[in-house]
Write an enzyme that holds these catalytic residues in place. Sequence first.
Site, PDB file in Angstrom:
ATOM      1  N   ASP A  36       0.846  -1.204   0.000  1.00  0.00           N
ATOM      2  CA  ASP A  36       0.000   0.000   0.000  1.00  0.00           C
ATOM      3  C   ASP A  36       0.882   1.257   0.000  1.00  0.00           C
ATOM      4  OD1 ASP A  36      -2.243   1.580   0.214  1.00  0.00           O
ATOM      5  OD2 ASP A  36      -2.770   0.975   2.254  1.00  0.00           O
ATOM      6  N   THR A 120      -1.075 -11.396   3.080  1.00  0.00           N
ATOM      7  CA  THR A 120       0.005 -12.280   3.568  1.00  0.00           C
ATOM      8  C   THR A 120       1.178 -11.537   4.206  1.00  0.00           C
ATOM      9  OG1 THR A 120       1.237 -12.319   1.483  1.00  0.00           O
ATOM     10  CG2 THR A 120      -0.514 -13.952   1.744  1.00  0.00           C
TER      11      THR A 120
HETATM   12  N1  AR6 Z   1       5.276  -5.284  -4.653  1.00  0.00           N
HETATM   13  C1  AR6 Z   1       4.706  -6.491  -4.550  1.00  0.00           C
HETATM   14  N2  AR6 Z   1       4.398  -7.079  -3.392  1.00  0.00           N
HETATM   15  C2  AR6 Z   1       4.733  -6.410  -2.258  1.00  0.00           C
HETATM   16  C3  AR6 Z   1       5.329  -5.133  -2.278  1.00  0.00           C
HETATM   17  C4  AR6 Z   1       5.613  -4.560  -3.542  1.00  0.00           C
HETATM   18  N3  AR6 Z   1       6.164  -3.365  -3.678  1.00  0.00           N
HETATM   19  N4  AR6 Z   1       5.509  -4.735  -0.980  1.00  0.00           N
HETATM   20  C5  AR6 Z   1       5.061  -5.729  -0.200  1.00  0.00           C
HETATM   21  N5  AR6 Z   1       4.596  -6.746  -0.965  1.00  0.00           N
HETATM   22  P1  AR6 Z   1       1.127  -6.186   2.933  1.00  0.00           P
HETATM   23  P2  AR6 Z   1      -1.535  -7.076   3.850  1.00  0.00           P
HETATM   24  C6  AR6 Z   1       3.983  -8.014  -0.549  1.00  0.00           C
HETATM   25  O1  AR6 Z   1       1.643  -6.145   4.318  1.00  0.00           O
HETATM   26  O2  AR6 Z   1      -0.943  -8.249   4.514  1.00  0.00           O
HETATM   27  C7  AR6 Z   1      -0.745  -2.066   4.802  1.00  0.00           C
HETATM   28  O3  AR6 Z   1      -0.219  -1.251   5.797  1.00  0.00           O
HETATM   29  C8  AR6 Z   1       4.302  -8.553   0.817  1.00  0.00           C
HETATM   30  O4  AR6 Z   1       5.538  -9.237   0.839  1.00  0.00           O
HETATM   31  O5  AR6 Z   1       1.494  -5.074   2.021  1.00  0.00           O
HETATM   32  O6  AR6 Z   1      -2.755  -7.270   2.986  1.00  0.00           O
HETATM   33  C9  AR6 Z   1      -2.202  -1.720   4.475  1.00  0.00           C
HETATM   34  O7  AR6 Z   1      -2.452  -0.337   4.614  1.00  0.00           O
HETATM   35  C10 AR6 Z   1       3.133  -9.490   1.039  1.00  0.00           C
HETATM   36  O8  AR6 Z   1       3.384 -10.745   0.386  1.00  0.00           O
HETATM   37  O9  AR6 Z   1      -0.499  -6.261   2.902  1.00  0.00           O
HETATM   38  C11 AR6 Z   1      -2.951  -2.525   5.481  1.00  0.00           C
HETATM   39  O10 AR6 Z   1      -3.030  -1.867   6.726  1.00  0.00           O
HETATM   40  C12 AR6 Z   1       1.978  -8.811   0.297  1.00  0.00           C
HETATM   41  O11 AR6 Z   1       2.590  -7.808  -0.522  1.00  0.00           O
HETATM   42  C13 AR6 Z   1      -2.120  -3.775   5.629  1.00  0.00           C
HETATM   43  O12 AR6 Z   1      -0.783  -3.401   5.277  1.00  0.00           O
HETATM   44  C14 AR6 Z   1       0.944  -8.166   1.194  1.00  0.00           C
HETATM   45  O13 AR6 Z   1       1.592  -7.570   2.312  1.00  0.00           O
HETATM   46  C15 AR6 Z   1      -2.559  -4.863   4.686  1.00  0.00           C
HETATM   47  O14 AR6 Z   1      -1.858  -6.035   4.977  1.00  0.00           O
END
Ligand code: AR6
Length: 172
Positions: A36, A120
């Site tokens: 995000d 995740t």
């Molecule tokens: N490109 C692709 N995947 C990514 C990237 C990137 N640049 N950065 C992280 N990931 P998360 P959630 C992966 O924590 O669990 C936020 O603060 C990461 O390794 O981004 O759905 C929101 O505002 C993981 O596999 O999202 C919410 O509060 C995946 O993206 C909360 O986090 C999702 O990790 C949402 O949590």
Amino acid sequence: MPGEKIQLTEADITTLQADAIVNAANNSLLGGGGVDGAIHRAAGPELLTQCRTLGCCPTGEARITKGYRLPAAWVIHTVGPVWHGGAQGEPEMLARCYQSCFALAREYGLRTIAFPAISTGVYGYPKAEAARIAVHEARRVMAENKTLAAILFVCFNRDTRLAYEKALAEKP
Ligand code: AR6
């Protein structure tokens, strides 16, 4: 593999040139950490300005905005479930995220869409189960949305990639 409709890549999703990239957002849609934060940084402040007009997004639903400075034309913001052990509707809610994104893809006539592994990271959903749900929903939509040419699962690390490879190797 090129030509496959469901593809995996290890990349930063903000660099991808899909019609839409999906953001793993929170209910406020006002940004956060993880993917995000990366999407908001890369898209620029206009993204937050548009998100402010959308209000809250319930878990499992999705909202679409422009991509602004991203290579992708659109961003689909969806809110995944927080993992509480799996017996509180988390699988159904995660499936609903993918379905909500695919409903917008249909409405906007999108041909390519790139997903991160929703829930995740910070939200703690086990990677293997999350990948299985993502692949199941992708296969389902590919069978019925003929406009959609490719779904790309973007794996930010090796563990995530292995989870998707395993899910894709399982029989539909
Ligand atoms: N490109 C692709 N995947 C990514 C990237 C990137 N640049 N950065 C992280 N990931 P998360 P959630 C992966 O924590 O669990 C936020 O603060 C990461 O390794 O981004 O759905 C929101 O505002 C993981 O596999 O999202 C919410 O509060 C995946 O993206 C909360 O986090 C999702 O990790 C949402 O949590």
